[in-house]
Design an enzyme around this catalytic site. Sequence first.
Site, mmCIF file in Angstrom:
data_model
loop_
_atom_site.group_PDB
_atom_site.id
_atom_site.type_symbol
_atom_site.label_atom_id
_atom_site.label_comp_id
_atom_site.label_asym_id
_atom_site.label_seq_id
_atom_site.Cartn_x
_atom_site.Cartn_y
_atom_site.Cartn_z
ATOM 1 N N TYR A 1 33.609 28.202 -3.067
ATOM 2 C CA TYR A 1 32.535 27.235 -2.829
ATOM 3 C C TYR A 1 31.184 27.817 -3.240
ATOM 4 O O TYR A 1 30.639 28.698 -2.567
ATOM 5 C CB TYR A 1 32.508 26.815 -1.352
ATOM 6 C CG TYR A 1 33.803 26.206 -0.859
ATOM 7 C CD1 TYR A 1 34.652 25.511 -1.720
ATOM 8 C CD2 TYR A 1 34.196 26.327 0.463
ATOM 9 C CE1 TYR A 1 35.846 24.958 -1.280
ATOM 10 C CE2 TYR A 1 35.380 25.771 0.921
ATOM 11 C CZ TYR A 1 36.202 25.099 0.034
ATOM 12 O OH TYR A 1 37.380 24.556 0.477
ATOM 13 N N HIS B 1 44.360 29.532 -1.314
ATOM 14 C CA HIS B 1 43.550 28.344 -1.617
ATOM 15 C C HIS B 1 44.134 27.543 -2.784
ATOM 16 O O HIS B 1 44.248 28.047 -3.890
ATOM 17 C CB HIS B 1 42.140 28.824 -1.978
ATOM 18 C CG HIS B 1 41.105 27.755 -1.982
ATOM 19 N ND1 HIS B 1 39.769 28.015 -2.157
ATOM 20 C CD2 HIS B 1 41.186 26.402 -1.826
ATOM 21 C CE1 HIS B 1 39.073 26.898 -2.109
ATOM 22 N NE2 HIS B 1 39.917 25.901 -1.928
HETATM 23 P P1 NAD Z 1 34.150 15.499 3.287
HETATM 24 O O1 NAD Z 1 35.059 14.357 3.171
HETATM 25 O O2 NAD Z 1 34.037 16.202 4.578
HETATM 26 O O3 NAD Z 1 32.712 15.038 2.751
HETATM 27 C C1 NAD Z 1 31.647 15.952 2.640
HETATM 28 C C2 NAD Z 1 30.421 15.233 2.078
HETATM 29 O O4 NAD Z 1 29.996 14.240 3.003
HETATM 30 C C3 NAD Z 1 29.234 16.174 1.869
HETATM 31 O O5 NAD Z 1 28.470 15.716 0.771
HETATM 32 C C4 NAD Z 1 28.458 16.004 3.148
HETATM 33 O O6 NAD Z 1 27.111 16.351 2.992
HETATM 34 C C5 NAD Z 1 28.649 14.530 3.420
HETATM 35 N N1 NAD Z 1 28.529 14.181 4.849
HETATM 36 C C6 NAD Z 1 29.192 14.721 5.888
HETATM 37 N N2 NAD Z 1 28.822 14.148 7.050
HETATM 38 C C7 NAD Z 1 27.900 13.227 6.735
HETATM 39 C C8 NAD Z 1 27.144 12.306 7.492
HETATM 40 N N3 NAD Z 1 27.265 12.238 8.826
HETATM 41 N N4 NAD Z 1 26.279 11.490 6.847
HETATM 42 C C9 NAD Z 1 26.155 11.540 5.507
HETATM 43 N N5 NAD Z 1 26.835 12.384 4.729
HETATM 44 C C10 NAD Z 1 27.698 13.234 5.335
HETATM 45 O O7 NAD Z 1 34.625 16.526 2.154
HETATM 46 P P2 NAD Z 1 34.744 18.104 2.043
HETATM 47 O O8 NAD Z 1 33.474 18.795 2.365
HETATM 48 O O9 NAD Z 1 35.363 18.331 0.731
HETATM 49 O O10 NAD Z 1 35.849 18.515 3.126
HETATM 50 C C11 NAD Z 1 35.515 19.131 4.334
HETATM 51 C C12 NAD Z 1 35.839 20.616 4.331
HETATM 52 O O11 NAD Z 1 37.254 20.811 4.281
HETATM 53 C C13 NAD Z 1 35.296 21.411 3.128
HETATM 54 O O12 NAD Z 1 33.923 21.710 3.289
HETATM 55 C C14 NAD Z 1 36.209 22.606 3.175
HETATM 56 O O13 NAD Z 1 35.802 23.493 4.189
HETATM 57 C C15 NAD Z 1 37.554 21.987 3.547
HETATM 58 N N6 NAD Z 1 38.365 21.637 2.350
HETATM 59 C C16 NAD Z 1 39.306 22.503 1.930
HETATM 60 C C17 NAD Z 1 40.055 22.227 0.799
HETATM 61 C C18 NAD Z 1 41.081 23.220 0.345
HETATM 62 O O14 NAD Z 1 41.293 24.217 0.993
HETATM 63 N N7 NAD Z 1 41.737 22.990 -0.759
HETATM 64 C C19 NAD Z 1 39.841 21.071 0.076
HETATM 65 C C20 NAD Z 1 38.886 20.165 0.554
HETATM 66 C C21 NAD Z 1 38.160 20.458 1.699
#
Ligand code: NAD
Length: 323
Positions: free
Chosen positions: A56, A119
Site C-alpha cells: 500500500y 498477500h
Molecule cells: P473500502 O471498501 O473499505 O473503501 C475504502 C474507500 O472508501 C477509501 O477511499 C475511503 O477513504 C473511503 N471511505 C471509507 N469510509 C468512508 C466514509 N465513511 N465516507 C466516505 N468515504 C469513506 O476498500 P478498501 O480500503 O480497499 O478495503 C478495506 C481494507 O481491507 C484495506 O484498506 C485493506 O486493509 C484491506 N484489504 C485487503 C486486501 C487484500 O489483502 N488483498 C484487499 C482489499 C482490502
Amino acid sequence: MRYRLLGKTGLKVSVVGFGASPLGNVFQPVELTQCKQAVDAAVDGGINFFDVAPYYGHTLAEERLGDALLGKRQSVYLATKCGRYGVADFDFSRQRILTSVDESLRRLKTDWVDLLQAHDIEFGSARQIADETIPALQAIKSQGKARFIGITGYQLRMLATLAEPGTVDTVLSYCRSNLLVDDMDALLSPTAMRLDLGLINASPLHMGLLAPAEPPAWHPAPENVKQAARKIVALCESFGVSASQIALQRCVQHPYAATTLVGMATADQVEDNLNALQIEVDPVLFEKIQALATPVKNFVWASGLPENADYPRPEPSTESTQL
Ligand code: NAD
C-alpha cells in the site's frame, strides 16, 4: 464497539477494523496529520484491529501506520502482509517472506505483528504458496515475529483450498461480501468451520464504489457495477442517509466474519463509520438498494494467474488489480 473472536486465535477483534491502505495514498492523497488523527479517532472509538501491507503506497502506509501507532502499539492488534510489493511485483519465495517481515517490523516500529498474511495469493503458484510461503510464515510464527498467520486474496476457491490443511489461522477475502456481491460464504466449507478459521471481510464499500468520492482510475470493477454503485449512492443521498454507512452496517451483521475492514484516511470517516453501527436501515430504502444491485450482483473481475480463478474464463488473463 462490539468485539468477536477471530477464529481460534483468541484475539477479540472489533467488528469494524481499520483498513490502512488509504494511508498509502491508494485512493487519494492524504496528509500525515490526517492519518494520525484517523488512527487516534479509531483507537478512541474502540477499533482495535489494524490491517496494512508493504504494497500500500509502496511501504508508505506501513511507515505512516507505524508512526501513528507509536505509544498505542500495546492496545491494538496489528496485521500486515508479505509477498506483494507492486501492481505486478510478487515474490512468495521463502527467502523473500523471511526478509519481508523484518522490513515490515522496522517500518511499523514494533517487534511483532499479531497477524502476518501472504498477500493476494492468486498471483502465485498454489504449489509455491503451500510448499514455501506458508512454511515460511510458520517459521516466522515460531520465532515470535508474528503471533498468527493467514492468507489473503480475491479468488475464493484458491483461498479455500490453501486454508484446508489447517496450516493458517485466518483468511482475508475482499469485495466478495457487501451490497454488490455476496459469494464469500463459499469459504465456509465444513472443513473451514471445523478448523475454526478466522474470517476477515474486507472492502465493504467495494473498494470505495459505495462512497461519495469518484473511484480511482485503477478500480477493476466492470462499468455496469460502477454505475449501479453510483445509483445506490445517489438513492441513499435522496433518503438523507449515506450508502457507506448502510453498506458497512450490513457487513458487520455477517454471522461468521469476525471483523469488517474498511479503509479510512480521516477522523471524519472514522466517526462516520463508527456511527454506522448505530443506524437503523429503512426497509423501503433497502429494498430499493437491492433492486439496483440485483442486475449486477456477483459480477467479478479477473485477478491473478488463470489457473487460480474461481470460474473458467473465456480468455485467460494475468491482469493485475491495485489491491
Ligand atoms: P473500502 O471498501 O473499505 O473503501 C475504502 C474507500 O472508501 C477509501 O477511499 C475511503 O477513504 C473511503 N471511505 C471509507 N469510509 C468512508 C466514509 N465513511 N465516507 C466516505 N468515504 C469513506 O476498500 P478498501 O480500503 O480497499 O478495503 C478495506 C481494507 O481491507 C484495506 O484498506 C485493506 O486493509 C484491506 N484489504 C485487503 C486486501 C487484500 O489483502 N488483498 C484487499 C482489499 C482490502
